[in-house]
Each structure stands twice: as structure tokens, then as C-alpha cells.
Design a protein around this motif. Sequence first.
Motif, short mmCIF file in Angstrom:
data_model
loop_
_atom_site.label_atom_id
_atom_site.label_comp_id
_atom_site.label_asym_id
_atom_site.label_seq_id
_atom_site.Cartn_x
_atom_site.Cartn_y
_atom_site.Cartn_z
N ASP A 1 9.75 -6.74 1.36
CA ASP A 1 8.97 -7.71 0.57
C ASP A 1 7.62 -7.15 0.11
OD1 ASP A 1 7.68 -7.70 2.99
OD2 ASP A 1 7.80 -9.86 3.32
N GLY A 2 7.42 -5.83 0.24
CA GLY A 2 6.23 -5.19 -0.29
C GLY A 2 5.05 -5.08 0.64
N LYS A 3 5.19 -5.53 1.89
CA LYS A 3 4.09 -5.43 2.85
C LYS A 3 4.08 -4.04 3.49
CE LYS A 3 4.06 -10.32 3.96
NZ LYS A 3 4.24 -11.32 5.01
N VAL A 4 2.89 -3.62 3.92
CA VAL A 4 2.73 -2.34 4.59
C VAL A 4 2.04 -2.59 5.92
CG1 VAL A 4 1.70 -0.04 4.45
CG2 VAL A 4 2.49 -1.16 2.37
N HIS A 5 2.60 -2.05 6.99
CA HIS A 5 2.04 -2.20 8.33
C HIS A 5 1.71 -0.82 8.88
CE1 HIS A 5 3.37 -6.40 8.47
NE2 HIS A 5 4.47 -5.96 7.88
N GLN A 6 0.55 -0.69 9.52
CA GLN A 6 0.18 0.57 10.14
C GLN A 6 0.53 0.48 11.62
OE1 GLN A 6 -3.81 1.88 9.38
NE2 GLN A 6 -3.55 3.75 10.58
N LEU A 7 1.28 1.48 12.10
CA LEU A 7 1.74 1.51 13.48
C LEU A 7 1.34 2.83 14.13
CD1 LEU A 7 5.45 0.57 12.72
CD2 LEU A 7 3.65 -1.02 13.33
N LYS A 8 1.24 2.82 15.45
CA LYS A 8 1.09 4.08 16.18
C LYS A 8 1.89 3.97 17.47
CE LYS A 8 -3.25 3.04 18.59
NZ LYS A 8 -4.63 3.47 18.82
N VAL B 1 11.25 8.04 18.80
CA VAL B 1 10.40 8.47 17.71
C VAL B 1 9.18 9.17 18.32
CG1 VAL B 1 9.02 7.67 15.76
CG2 VAL B 1 11.18 6.57 16.27
N PRO B 2 8.80 10.33 17.81
CA PRO B 2 7.65 11.05 18.37
C PRO B 2 6.35 10.25 18.28
CG PRO B 2 8.84 12.42 16.80
CD PRO B 2 9.41 11.05 16.70
N ASP B 3 5.47 10.45 19.26
CA ASP B 3 4.16 9.80 19.22
C ASP B 3 3.44 10.19 17.94
OD1 ASP B 3 4.53 8.61 21.67
OD2 ASP B 3 3.25 10.00 22.78
N GLY B 4 2.67 9.25 17.40
CA GLY B 4 1.94 9.52 16.17
C GLY B 4 1.65 8.24 15.42
N SER B 5 1.09 8.37 14.25
CA SER B 5 0.76 7.23 13.38
C SER B 5 1.79 7.13 12.28
CB SER B 5 -0.63 7.42 12.77
OG SER B 5 -1.61 7.41 13.77
N TYR B 6 2.14 5.90 11.93
CA TYR B 6 3.19 5.65 10.94
C TYR B 6 2.81 4.47 10.06
CZ TYR B 6 5.97 8.53 14.08
OH TYR B 6 6.43 9.55 14.86
N PHE B 7 3.40 4.42 8.88
CA PHE B 7 3.30 3.27 8.00
C PHE B 7 4.70 2.71 7.81
CE2 PHE B 7 -0.51 5.62 6.90
CZ PHE B 7 -1.45 4.61 6.81
N LEU B 8 4.84 1.39 7.96
CA LEU B 8 6.12 0.71 7.79
C LEU B 8 6.05 -0.09 6.50
CD1 LEU B 8 8.86 -0.24 8.93
CD2 LEU B 8 7.62 -2.11 10.04
N TYR B 9 6.94 0.21 5.58
CA TYR B 9 7.01 -0.49 4.30
C TYR B 9 8.18 -1.46 4.36
CZ TYR B 9 3.91 3.22 2.74
OH TYR B 9 2.85 4.07 2.61
N THR B 10 7.91 -2.75 4.17
CA THR B 10 8.96 -3.77 4.25
C THR B 10 9.56 -4.03 2.87
OG1 THR B 10 7.42 -5.60 3.96
CG2 THR B 10 7.80 -4.86 6.22
#
Length: 47
Positions: free
Chosen positions: A27-34, A16-25
Motif C-alpha cells: 500500500d506504499g508505506k515504508v517501515h524502517q527495521l533493524k 536474516v542477518p543483523d542490520g538495518s532494513y527498509f520494508l516496503y508494503t
Amino acid sequence: MQWAKCSVRFPDAGRVPDGSYFLYTDDGKVHQLKSLDGKWHCLAVAA
């Protein structure tokens, strides 16, 4: 808030290319990843 190292696995995905991402699970949770140089970091939010 602080960035912490984490592990992310994508079945059937290449690099996956470098960058910022949001992961939506499901169960409705959102995680910010980079990703920087192929290493993942998660934004840890204090409860």
C-alpha cells in the motif's frame, strides 16, 4: 522517533542477518527495521 520491539516474519526465509532494513508494503508505506541478535525493532514515528 523511538525504536520499539516488533515481530517480522519472512515465509520461506532462514535467519536474516543483523542490520538495518527498509520494508516496503503493497500500500506504499515504508517501515524502517533493524535486527540485533535475532530480535527485531521498528522505528515508530509519532503522528
